[in-house]
Write a protein that holds these residues in place. Structure first.
Motif, PDB file in Angstrom:
ATOM      1  N   SER A  43      38.144  45.758  38.633  1.00 60.24           N
ATOM      2  CA  SER A  43      37.101  44.998  39.335  1.00 60.24           C
ATOM      3  C   SER A  43      36.545  43.869  38.459  1.00 60.24           C
ATOM      4  CB  SER A  43      35.976  45.930  39.806  1.00 60.24           C
ATOM      5  OG  SER A  43      35.381  46.577  38.708  1.00 60.24           O
TER       6      SER A  43
ATOM      7  N   ARG B  42      39.156  41.133  38.453  1.00 58.77           N
ATOM      8  CA  ARG B  42      39.114  40.438  39.737  1.00 58.77           C
ATOM      9  C   ARG B  42      37.934  39.471  39.773  1.00 58.77           C
ATOM     10  NH1 ARG B  42      42.214  38.168  42.241  1.00 58.77           N
ATOM     11  NH2 ARG B  42      43.572  39.925  41.874  1.00 58.77           N
ATOM     12  N   MET B  43      36.766  39.917  39.253  1.00 58.79           N
ATOM     13  CA  MET B  43      35.591  39.069  39.210  1.00 58.79           C
ATOM     14  C   MET B  43      35.896  37.801  38.395  1.00 58.79           C
ATOM     15  SD  MET B  43      31.866  39.898  37.462  1.00 58.79           S
ATOM     16  CE  MET B  43      32.500  39.834  35.778  1.00 58.79           C
TER      17      MET B  43
ATOM     18  N   LEU C  70      38.938  36.499  37.643  1.00 57.54           N
ATOM     19  CA  LEU C  70      39.998  35.708  38.256  1.00 57.54           C
ATOM     20  C   LEU C  70      39.512  34.947  39.495  1.00 57.54           C
ATOM     21  CD1 LEU C  70      42.934  38.254  37.959  1.00 57.54           C
ATOM     22  CD2 LEU C  70      42.693  36.092  36.721  1.00 57.54           C
ATOM     23  N   ASP C  71      38.583  35.520  40.219  1.00 57.07           N
ATOM     24  CA  ASP C  71      38.079  34.874  41.427  1.00 57.07           C
ATOM     25  C   ASP C  71      37.034  33.809  41.150  1.00 57.07           C
ATOM     26  OD1 ASP C  71      39.737  36.445  42.928  1.00 57.07           O
ATOM     27  OD2 ASP C  71      38.163  37.838  43.599  1.00 57.07           O
ATOM     28  N   HIS C  72      36.545  33.762  39.912  1.00 52.33           N
ATOM     29  CA  HIS C  72      35.497  32.814  39.565  1.00 52.33           C
ATOM     30  C   HIS C  72      36.105  31.458  39.215  1.00 52.33           C
ATOM     31  CE1 HIS C  72      31.598  31.471  38.196  1.00 52.33           C
ATOM     32  NE2 HIS C  72      32.144  31.063  37.079  1.00 52.33           N
ATOM     33  N   ASP C  73      35.464  30.395  39.650  1.00 48.94           N
ATOM     34  CA  ASP C  73      35.944  29.052  39.308  1.00 48.94           C
ATOM     35  C   ASP C  73      35.931  28.858  37.806  1.00 48.94           C
ATOM     36  OD1 ASP C  73      36.312  28.409  41.928  1.00 48.94           O
ATOM     37  OD2 ASP C  73      34.358  27.455  42.182  1.00 48.94           O
TER      38      ASP C  73
END
Length: 197
Positions: A187, A190-191, A193-196
């Protein structure tokens, strides 16, 4: 999560004691159960957490020692005359309690030593590395982040609780401190990787 935490953990181990991480985010009932069940008699904490821990301390009879009010003194920095056996306990960690009451898992020095020696070899770590200390002490893998760098002469970069949940702050910390190794949950990855950025 700071220098005082690292000093306290090392002091407990050096003195031949066993540490039990108490996460201040846990409910008071869980903390009280952990203190009662383990028989821990001393809580190393900070003034900012004392009020939160006071009911638990009163209920269990454990004493508190405030790390942020110690001056460090001018004591002897040499080794203590204490021998720790490989089968002595290094720390106790409690399960989540998802199947009932949380249970203490006793981890011996030889288990920690074997784990760290293996991880130092593969995947490996050098004195040039900087490891992000991201995991809560209440999770077993925190020993990898805290102790492996120290035994290899590398640096521990401690992320505070707020940074651990803020991808922009975490990424900034990694860049500013030159972090070379991160161990994290799926998690958290993922946080990030999903962040700009």
């Amino acid at each position: 999560r700071g220098v005082e935490m690292m000093v306290a953990l090392l002091a407990v181990l050096k003195a031949g004691g066993t540490y039990l991480p108490l996460d201040p985010d846990y409910p008071p009932e869980r903390l009280a159960h952990m203190l009662r069940d383990s028989g821990a008699a001393l809580v190393l904490t900070q003034r900012t957490l004392l009020e939160q821990f006071s009911p638990v301390l009163e209920e269990t009879g454990a004493a508190a020692w405030l790390l942020d009010e110690q001056d460090g003194g001018e004591g002897d920095a040499g080794n203590l005359g204490i021998a720790v056996h490989p089968e002595s306990l290094a720390y106790v960690i409690y399960t989540s309690g998802s199947t009932g009451r949380p249970k203490g898992v006793m981890v011996r020095h030889d288990a920690v030593t074997n784990f760290l020696a293996t991880m130092a070899e593969r995947p490996g770590l050098t004195a040039r590395d900087r490891v992000l200390g991201l995991t809560s002490l209440s999770f077993d893998i925190a020993v990898l982040e805290l102790w492996l760098p120290l035994i290899k002469g590398a640096r521990v970069v401690l992320a505070d609780r707020a940074a651990a949940h803020d991808p922009s702050r975490l990424k900034a910390m990694v860049a500013a401190q030159g972090v070379t190794l991160i161990q994290a949950t799926p998690s958290t990855w993922r946080m990030l990787l999903d962040h700009d950025g």
